[in-house]
Design an enzyme around this catalytic site. Structure first.
Site, PDB file in Angstrom:
ATOM      1  N   TYR A 152       4.511  -6.173   0.210  1.00 34.46           N
ATOM      2  CA  TYR A 152       5.499  -5.443   0.354  1.00 34.46           C
ATOM      3  C   TYR A 152       5.649  -4.814   1.747  1.00 34.46           C
ATOM      4  O   TYR A 152       4.645  -4.535   2.364  1.00 34.46           O
ATOM      5  CB  TYR A 152       5.540  -4.061  -0.583  1.00 34.46           C
TER       6      TYR A 152
ATOM      7  N   LYS B 192       3.975   5.758   8.644  1.00 35.30           N
ATOM      8  CA  LYS B 192       3.893   7.295   8.525  1.00 35.30           C
ATOM      9  C   LYS B 192       2.311   7.722   9.082  1.00 35.30           C
ATOM     10  O   LYS B 192       2.286   8.706   9.404  1.00 35.30           O
ATOM     11  CB  LYS B 192       3.853   7.613   7.195  1.00 35.30           C
TER      12      LYS B 192
ATOM     13  N   ASP C 198       1.433  -6.295   9.396  1.00 39.37           N
ATOM     14  CA  ASP C 198       1.937  -5.080   8.807  1.00 39.37           C
ATOM     15  C   ASP C 198       0.891  -4.218   8.567  1.00 39.37           C
ATOM     16  O   ASP C 198       0.343  -4.340   7.425  1.00 39.37           O
ATOM     17  CB  ASP C 198       2.750  -5.503   7.768  1.00 39.37           C
TER      18      ASP C 198
HETATM   19  N1  HOZ Z   1       6.487   2.129  -2.293  1.00 35.99           N
HETATM   20  C1  HOZ Z   1       5.809   2.986  -1.862  1.00 35.99           C
HETATM   21  C2  HOZ Z   1       4.380   2.736  -1.591  1.00 35.99           C
HETATM   22  N2  HOZ Z   1       3.892   1.408  -1.435  1.00 35.99           N
HETATM   23  C3  HOZ Z   1       5.962   4.265  -2.641  1.00 35.99           C
HETATM   24  C4  HOZ Z   1       6.776   5.417  -1.707  1.00 35.99           C
HETATM   25  C5  HOZ Z   1       7.064   6.469  -2.493  1.00 35.99           C
HETATM   26  O1  HOZ Z   1       7.369   6.689  -3.504  1.00 35.99           O
HETATM   27  O2  HOZ Z   1       6.856   7.690  -1.637  1.00 35.99           O
END
Ligand code: HOZ
Length: 427
Positions: free
Chosen positions: A144, A267, A239
């Site tokens: 992802y 982040k 990534d």
């Molecule tokens: N898809 C995000 C983690 N791989 C989740 C993000 C979230 O819900 O803050």
């Protein structure tokens, strides 16, 4: 466990937000029950609005390496806020944070700050296309890279959790330019280059997959990606939104000693505030506007709050002993959970690289999405709920990573292992 306040808030939230949340996995659909509304975080703990305390292994999905609300990070944000929250103009803080990142990751000869990991991957791919003058990209099944159109193809994380491999709304033409290979399977990559000669701009990969749960690269896989991309005139994009500062101070590229052409970060470089970056070889980065023609922009990019938090957060992990301790605690957790499962007779596969880990309820070695997706999600859901009851907050999906902070000390880890044993007995 009393969660009356969370129940009430979730009722309200469902009228306001789709599914009651602002990011899908948080809705707890994959594990049953309902989300807990959080009142505050402190060190390794989260406190919900009903006053329950949990040891947190989500840590805002990775970035809080020094735990919640670290005083140095909080102070940096406060000091910055006094001087204004956004300038939409350059500030010296951007240079300071960039230099700090570049010390950890010397492959980043130049970088551009953005506001999220999604922006970083989307921009890096545009840049790869601009540089190579080719349109297609390769990603891996179950990986992802954020929610940009071209990346919502056989994606991991929430997309996998909800069983929606692709997304309506993505134009067919866009999806067609995204080719999908199997993680840890170089033959599937070679086959795509053979089928689409001189058309592939880049391979984008999570060097340690984290968004299908943690799946380490098999020996030689990343090295081969480097060789193939060079041979084919395509770029290699790591990534490292998840792995950056998580698997090694210098990211996966330092751990495995591979030089990608471009790297994306999220982040973690803002101490948990909304930020991202993409960077890499100077020759490529110079194509980005205004030094080159590839356009990408953002008012909040490099904003002083995120830059200040990032400078403080990275300064906290510079010391090598921090890493040694983190590694030791992560190992304690890994072996403790695996031992608890064995003792109770629950088949699990425990994976870990640095401070990222997953407990797969499966007898199959996790190697790619096909081997991972057969994990027992019902059992994971039960385990998740029992862990909550025992005071441990895990990611609410079998297909996500867990993370440790420097404040997850021996006692915290021991309490987690104890909870895991109880939870396994009940599932
Ligand atoms: N898809 C995000 C983690 N791989 C989740 C993000 C979230 O819900 O803050």
């Amino acid at each position: 466990m009393n969660i009356q306040n969370s129940i009430q808030l979730f009722r309200q939230a469902q009228n306001i937000f789709p599914g009651g949340v602002n990011s899908p996995v948080r809705a707890f659909r994959a594990v049953g029950g309902q989300p807990l509304f959080i009142e505050r975080g402190a060190g390794p703990y989260l406190y919900d609005v009903d006053g329950n305390r949990f040891i947190d292994y989500v840590l805002s999905w990775g970035p809080l390496i020094s735990g919640h609300a670290h005083p140095k990070v909080v102070e940096a944000i406060q000091q910055a806020a006094f001087k204004g929250t956004s300038y939409g103009a350059p500030s010296p803080l951007e240079i300071e944070l960039a230099q700090s990142i570049m010390e950890f990751m010397p492959n980043l000869e130049m970088l551009r700050f953005v506001n999220s990991g999604t922006e970083a991957t989307m921009s890096a791919l545009r840049l790869a296309r601009a540089y190579t003058k080719r349109d297609k990209i390769i990603k891996f099944d179950g990986c992802y890279h954020g929610h940009a159109d071209m990346l919502l193809v056989q994606a991991g994380s929430g997309v996998a959790t909800l069983g929606l491999p692709d997304s309506p709304g993505v134009p067919a033409q866009t999806a067609a330019a995204t080719l999908v290979a199997n993680f840890n399977d170089i033959e599937s990559v070679e086959a795509l280059f053979k089928q689409h000669p001189d058309q592939i701009a880049a391979i984008i990969v999570e060097p340690v997959a984290g968004n299908m749960g943690v799946v380490p690269p098999v020996r030689g896989f990343l090295e081969k990606l480097r060789v193939v991309t060079k041979r084919e005139g395509a770029l290699l994009i790591f990534d490292e939104v998840m792995t950056g500062f998580r698997v090694h101070p210098g990211g996966a590229q330092a751990l495995y000693n591979i030089k990608p052409d471009l790297t994306t970060l999220g982040k973690v470089i803002g101490g948990g505030l909304p930020v991202g970056a993409y960077g890499g070889k100077r020759e490529i980065m110079q194509l980005v506007a205004p030094s080159g023609p590839m356009y990408q922009a953002g008012t909040l990019s490099g904003n002083p709050l995120a830059m200040s938090a990032g400078i403080a957060a990275l300064s906290l992990i510079r010391d090598e002993t921090v890493w040694e301790q983190l590694e030791a605690r992560a190992r304690q957790l890994e072996t403790g959970i695996a031992f608890a499962a064995q003792k109770v007779g629950v088949p699990v596969r425990q994976t870990r690289v640095g401070t990222m880990f997953t407990t797969f309820f499966s007898e199959t070695e996790p190697r790619d999405w096909n081997s991972v997706k057969i994990a027992d999600k019902v059992r994971f859901g039960k385990f998740f709920q029992k862990m909550l009851e025992n005071g441990v907050y895990l990611a609410p999906s079998q297909f996500e990573a867990g993370f440790l902070s420097t404040l997850h000390d021996e006692t915290v880890i021991a309490a987690t292992i104890d909870a895991a044993e109880k939870a396994m007995m009940a599932c």
